[in-house]
Design an enzyme around this catalytic site. Sequence first.
Site, PDB file in Angstrom:
ATOM      1  N   THR A   1       5.798   2.309 -13.542  1.00  0.00           N
ATOM      2  CA  THR A   1       5.032   3.253 -14.366  1.00  0.00           C
ATOM      3  C   THR A   1       5.938   3.850 -15.449  1.00  0.00           C
ATOM      4  OG1 THR A   1       5.655   5.070 -12.917  1.00  0.00           O
ATOM      5  CG2 THR A   1       3.582   3.933 -12.387  1.00  0.00           C
TER       6      THR A   1
ATOM      7  N   ARG B   1     -16.115  -1.410 -43.859  1.00  0.00           N
ATOM      8  CA  ARG B   1     -17.072  -0.342 -43.567  1.00  0.00           C
ATOM      9  C   ARG B   1     -17.029   0.725 -44.667  1.00  0.00           C
ATOM     10  NH1 ARG B   1     -21.482   1.420 -40.484  1.00  0.00           N
ATOM     11  NH2 ARG B   1     -21.269   3.657 -40.110  1.00  0.00           N
TER      12      ARG B   1
ATOM     13  N   GLU C   1       4.723  -3.084 -13.321  1.00  0.00           N
ATOM     14  CA  GLU C   1       6.169  -3.358 -13.468  1.00  0.00           C
ATOM     15  C   GLU C   1       6.955  -2.070 -13.706  1.00  0.00           C
ATOM     16  OE1 GLU C   1       7.492  -6.997 -15.129  1.00  0.00           O
ATOM     17  OE2 GLU C   1       5.635  -8.042 -14.633  1.00  0.00           O
TER      18      GLU C   1
ATOM     19  N   GLY D   1      11.276  -8.549 -16.548  1.00  0.00           N
ATOM     20  CA  GLY D   1       9.808  -8.484 -16.574  1.00  0.00           C
ATOM     21  C   GLY D   1       9.331  -7.402 -17.526  1.00  0.00           C
TER      22      GLY D   1
ATOM     23  N   GLU E   1       6.617   6.852 -15.720  1.00  0.00           N
ATOM     24  CA  GLU E   1       7.473   7.836 -15.046  1.00  0.00           C
ATOM     25  C   GLU E   1       8.715   7.140 -14.462  1.00  0.00           C
ATOM     26  OE1 GLU E   1       4.163   7.562 -14.753  1.00  0.00           O
ATOM     27  OE2 GLU E   1       3.596   9.404 -15.784  1.00  0.00           O
TER      28      GLU E   1
ATOM     29  N   PRO F   1       0.816  -1.224   0.000  1.00  0.00           N
ATOM     30  CA  PRO F   1       0.000   0.000   0.000  1.00  0.00           C
ATOM     31  C   PRO F   1       0.854   1.280   0.000  1.00  0.00           C
ATOM     32  CG  PRO F   1      -0.929  -1.617   1.510  1.00  0.00           C
ATOM     33  CD  PRO F   1       0.351  -2.202   0.997  1.00  0.00           C
TER      34      PRO F   1
ATOM     35  N   ILE G   1      -1.151  -7.788  -6.516  1.00  0.00           N
ATOM     36  CA  ILE G   1      -0.313  -8.941  -6.834  1.00  0.00           C
ATOM     37  C   ILE G   1      -0.971  -9.794  -7.919  1.00  0.00           C
ATOM     38  CG2 ILE G   1       0.898 -10.955  -5.904  1.00  0.00           C
ATOM     39  CD1 ILE G   1       1.772  -8.114  -4.796  1.00  0.00           C
TER      40      ILE G   1
ATOM     41  N   ILE H   1     -11.324   4.749 -35.473  1.00  0.00           N
ATOM     42  CA  ILE H   1     -11.632   4.237 -36.817  1.00  0.00           C
ATOM     43  C   ILE H   1     -12.960   3.473 -36.802  1.00  0.00           C
ATOM     44  CG2 ILE H   1     -10.856   2.558 -38.577  1.00  0.00           C
ATOM     45  CD1 ILE H   1      -7.939   3.496 -37.906  1.00  0.00           C
TER      46      ILE H   1
END
Length: 328
Positions: free
Chosen positions: A313, A216, A311, A190, A315, A76, A105, A285
């Site tokens: 951010t 389309r 894993e 990771g 930043e 936390p 987790i 689209i």
Amino acid sequence: MMVSEKYGGAGLDTISYVLAMEEISRIDASCGVIVSVNNSLVCFGIEEWGAEEQKQKYLVPLAQGKLLGAFALSEPEAGSDAANQQTTARLDGDFYVLNGAKNFITNGANADIILVMAATDKSKGANGISTFIVEKGTRGLSVVKKEKKLGIRSSDTASLAFEDCRVPRSNRVAEEGFGFKFAMKTLDGGRIGIAAQALGIGRASFEAARVYSKQRKAFGSYLSQLQAIQFKLADMATKLEAARLLTLESAALKDARKRYSTPAAQAKLFASKVAVDCALEAIQIHGGYGYIRDFPVERYLRDAKITEIYEGTSEIQRLVIARDLLRE
Ligand code: COS
């Protein structure tokens, strides 16, 4: 996938792993993150730094698909600031007694074993953290909450509590105090997996948009005949190719046992942004059809967003890259 054949794995290199992660995540990014955590965090961490006994007991069944692993670093109060571990592990005879909370987790509620980072000596900060293998069902370990998420909804994300949870001393991975470096080095790999996951989501978005644009019609022609749409597709394909090359480059460096922290951070930073960009363009689209659940592209956006967060951010990736650039 990457566990060596000696321990019952497929012995694949990181390049092959990246290719597989892209394909899996192109279909189901939730499956992608389950695979990624199990392979690049749990199996890699145990194979690289675990004791032989730990490898026989845990890595072999992990490689056989008989066990699933989780990686518990986040708390936390310790997300980006991962060294601020509040979970403690106190040595008591042949056991460590773990107390604390872990959150966000992946695989947390379903994992058979969890790699847990905990402070064995708080006075040493980042160098007072250690890693433990905690088995599901250990007394004192409980799943507190399963999160309801924006995306990757079929992957399990849980909060865990450790209350006087006794873990055998023999389940400590590597020496005391190595836990933070263990986590950082493992996360470097990771991040290559998450970059490949992002690439898969971005590619799924591109492919859906490409197919839709050829079906389309608007203003008397297919969307694919309109230059405004062609330019979007061209940009998406180009960004995806750049993300793929960065991801493969970081994988190649890891395979060559060269430094890959910064390339992995660059790959994840770039590929996760590309995934979000491609998902947004795919929705655009598709128009109104992109915003409803009859088409998959709204899920791609919801799934893509997490790749900019977990894993590390975006930043944090920039911080890792900048520190390397500015190193003396
Ligand atoms: N490989 C090897 N060692 C590393 C490393 C890496 N990638 N990153 C840091 N270290 C080492 C440092 O060299 C330092 O070692 P010494 O004390 O021997 O000099 C030690 O670890 C502490 O590093 P640092 O001082 O850089 O730690 P910070 O607290 O400043 O944190 C960041 C560094 C921000 C990069 C780290 O906390 C981080 O990556 N945070 C994000 C965590 C994350 O990805 N969370 C996602 C949850 S897991 S799904």
